[in-house]
Scaffold this active site. Structure first.
Site, PDB file in Angstrom:
ATOM      1  N   HIS A   1       7.420 -26.686   4.550  1.00 49.98           N
ATOM      2  CA  HIS A   1       6.767 -27.881   4.015  1.00 49.98           C
ATOM      3  C   HIS A   1       6.263 -27.676   2.595  1.00 49.98           C
ATOM      4  O   HIS A   1       5.563 -28.518   2.059  1.00 49.98           O
ATOM      5  CB  HIS A   1       5.624 -28.293   4.953  1.00 49.98           C
ATOM      6  CG  HIS A   1       6.134 -28.636   6.322  1.00 49.98           C
ATOM      7  ND1 HIS A   1       6.560 -29.904   6.668  1.00 49.98           N
ATOM      8  CD2 HIS A   1       6.351 -27.851   7.401  1.00 49.98           C
ATOM      9  CE1 HIS A   1       6.988 -29.884   7.920  1.00 49.98           C
ATOM     10  NE2 HIS A   1       6.878 -28.655   8.383  1.00 49.98           N
TER      11      HIS A   1
ATOM     12  N   LYS B   1     -13.470   0.331  -4.635  1.00 48.80           N
ATOM     13  CA  LYS B   1     -14.612   0.555  -3.743  1.00 48.80           C
ATOM     14  C   LYS B   1     -15.700   1.359  -4.472  1.00 48.80           C
ATOM     15  O   LYS B   1     -16.882   1.067  -4.335  1.00 48.80           O
ATOM     16  CB  LYS B   1     -14.167   1.292  -2.472  1.00 48.80           C
ATOM     17  CG  LYS B   1     -13.387   0.401  -1.514  1.00 48.80           C
ATOM     18  CD  LYS B   1     -13.016   1.140  -0.216  1.00 48.80           C
ATOM     19  CE  LYS B   1     -12.263   0.232   0.729  1.00 48.80           C
ATOM     20  NZ  LYS B   1     -11.857   0.856   1.975  1.00 48.80           N
TER      21      LYS B   1
ATOM     22  N   GLU C   1       0.814  -1.226   0.000  1.00 50.62           N
ATOM     23  CA  GLU C   1       0.000   0.000   0.000  1.00 50.62           C
ATOM     24  C   GLU C   1       0.844   1.272   0.000  1.00 50.62           C
ATOM     25  O   GLU C   1       0.443   2.269  -0.578  1.00 50.62           O
ATOM     26  CB  GLU C   1      -0.951   0.007   1.205  1.00 50.62           C
ATOM     27  CG  GLU C   1      -2.040  -1.043   1.098  1.00 50.62           C
ATOM     28  CD  GLU C   1      -3.095  -0.907   2.180  1.00 50.62           C
ATOM     29  OE1 GLU C   1      -3.660   0.187   2.346  1.00 50.62           O
ATOM     30  OE2 GLU C   1      -3.350  -1.902   2.887  1.00 50.62           O
TER      31      GLU C   1
HETATM   32  C1  F6R Z   1      -6.060   1.960   3.556  1.00 47.14           C
HETATM   33  C2  F6R Z   1      -6.060   0.622   4.122  1.00 47.14           C
HETATM   34  C3  F6R Z   1      -7.055  -0.361   3.613  1.00 47.14           C
HETATM   35  C4  F6R Z   1      -8.389  -0.243   4.387  1.00 47.14           C
HETATM   36  C5  F6R Z   1      -9.423  -1.244   3.879  1.00 47.14           C
HETATM   37  C6  F6R Z   1     -10.700  -1.226   4.690  1.00 47.14           C
HETATM   38  O1  F6R Z   1      -5.226   2.841   4.292  1.00 47.14           O
HETATM   39  O2  F6R Z   1      -5.242   0.318   4.937  1.00 47.14           O
HETATM   40  O3  F6R Z   1      -6.507  -1.650   3.735  1.00 47.14           O
HETATM   41  O4  F6R Z   1      -8.151  -0.451   5.751  1.00 47.14           O
HETATM   42  O5  F6R Z   1      -9.727  -0.939   2.533  1.00 47.14           O
HETATM   43  O6  F6R Z   1     -11.195   0.066   4.879  1.00 47.14           O
HETATM   44  P1  F6R Z   1     -11.622   0.524   6.340  1.00 47.14           P
HETATM   45  O7  F6R Z   1     -10.393   0.383   7.195  1.00 47.14           O
HETATM   46  O8  F6R Z   1     -12.045   1.946   6.213  1.00 47.14           O
HETATM   47  O9  F6R Z   1     -12.730  -0.385   6.757  1.00 47.14           O
END
Ligand code: F6R
Length: 345
Positions: free
Chosen positions: A246, A340, A230
């Site tokens: 393994h 998203k 990330e």
């Molecule tokens: C972004 C991050 C992502 C979010 C994931 C879930 O900084 O670390 O892995 O954590 O997309 O989103 P949230 O945490 O808002 O539920």
């Protein structure tokens, strides 16, 4: 959606502030705790990405000291065993992650005892209208930078209702250890004295492979991998001893050209099983001449949580310096935001 105007400096500031997240959490109170002192049969923590990792730490911590199993759920659906004897915790920093919202709704239908940990969003709204308590954390970060807030309040709450012990003392030590670490990991400290900058140079132009072991370093290895993905926007993979002995270890013969680009980081802890320590040494010998680099890093501190977060902190800084090496802004995660947004259509 995360704010994409955040700069590389923001991530550095967030990292420097991590010890303060643990310190702030020590001041939080859980007035609803009384209703949750019940003989639960299991705990299910639902979250994704940066919001799931705190659950992983609770799970590994609980494995050594809690009277009931902890399951981390990273999916839309909950396991069939969830019922009114389950303590269900929905963790989403934004409060808008669809998988977590779906799991929350299922937990409500199954009449589990629900608690939410979030900075707001739909999760906070739904919890308010359903009458469930919300542990509210500050909302001015990105989820993966809020890792202290996404773990410490949850662990302190579990301590308060009698399901975990020694949490407060271990968080206090974590604050101390991380404050010492940040004095050598921050960007004011140049390469010769800064282990995270040195690691980033070793990982540059390679495919990082992070190996931990089942137990304390398990979630730390996943965190390193995810932070490299990330923040540095680079591929990275992880696996665990003894399981990797393994299967994965056999896959270091061909193709030689590809193997020559792999950099293996082994996360070590004083609590690693003696046979695992032996495995690490033998495995290192087997792969060393075939890969670009093998690096070992060791946890610092005394308690489980301080040792765990000392590894996480080093990995977090390393991933941000790696982003710098590649000339990349570590803070936005546009691909996740795009996904998203497309899914929400
Ligand atoms: C972004 C991050 C992502 C979010 C994931 C879930 O900084 O670390 O892995 O954590 O997309 O989103 P949230 O945490 O808002 O539920």
């Amino acid at each position: 959606m995360e704010v994409t105007t955040l700069t590389a400096e923001h991530m550095m500031e967030f990292l420097y502030g991590l010890p303060d997240q643990f310190a702030d959490s020590l001041d939080m109170t859980f007035d609803f705790a009384g209703e949750y002192r019940k003989p639960f049969q299991n705990i299910v923590i639902s979250g994704l990405g940066g919001s799931a990792i705190g659950g992983d730490i609770v799970r590994t911590l609980a494995a050594g000291r809690a009277p009931l199993p902890v399951v981390v759920n990273r999916d839309y659906n909950l396991p069939a065993f969830v019922n009114q004897n389950t303590l269900f915790v929905a963790v989403s920093y934004s409060g808008n992650t669809e998988e977590t919202l779906s799991a929350y709704q299922q937990a409500r239908e199954k009449r589990a005892a629900v608690v939410c940990l979030t900075s707001g969003g739909k999760l906070a709204q739904m919890a308010a209208s359903d009458g469930y308590p919300v542990i509210k954390v500050p909302g001015n970060l990105v989820p993966r930078a809020a890792t202290g807030y996404l773990f410490a309040p949850l662990a302190l709450f579990l301590e308060e209702i009698g399901l975990l012990d020694n949490v407060r003392g271990e968080i206090e030590e974590t604050v101390q250890v991380l404050k010492e670490q940040r004095e050598i990991l921050n960007p004011q400290v140049n390469l010769p004295d800064n282990p995270a900058r040195q690691l980033a140079q070793k990982l540059k132009d390679s495919i990082p492979v992070i190996w931990g072991s089942s137990g304390l370093t398990e979630a730390a290895a996943l965190r390193w991998k995810a932070q490299i993905n990330e923040n540095a926007k680079s591929p990275a993979y992880y696996n665990l001893f003894p399981e990797l002995n393994h299967n994965e270890i056999v896959g270091f013969e061909v193709p030689a050209q590809l193997l020559a680009h792999m950099a293996v980081v082994i996360l070590r802890d004083q609590g690693d099983h003696p046979q695992v320590q032996k495995r690490m040494a033998i495995t290192r010998q087997i792969i060393e001449s075939r890969v670009k680099e093998v690096v070992e890093v060791s946890s610092q501190g005394q308690s489980f949580l301080a040792r765990f977060y000392s590894l996480v902190y080093l990995g977090d800084y390393t991933s941000v310096y790696l982003a710098h090496e590649y000339g990349i802004n570590p803070t936005p995660v546009q691909v996740i935001d795009y996904l998203k947004a497309e899914l929400a259509k």
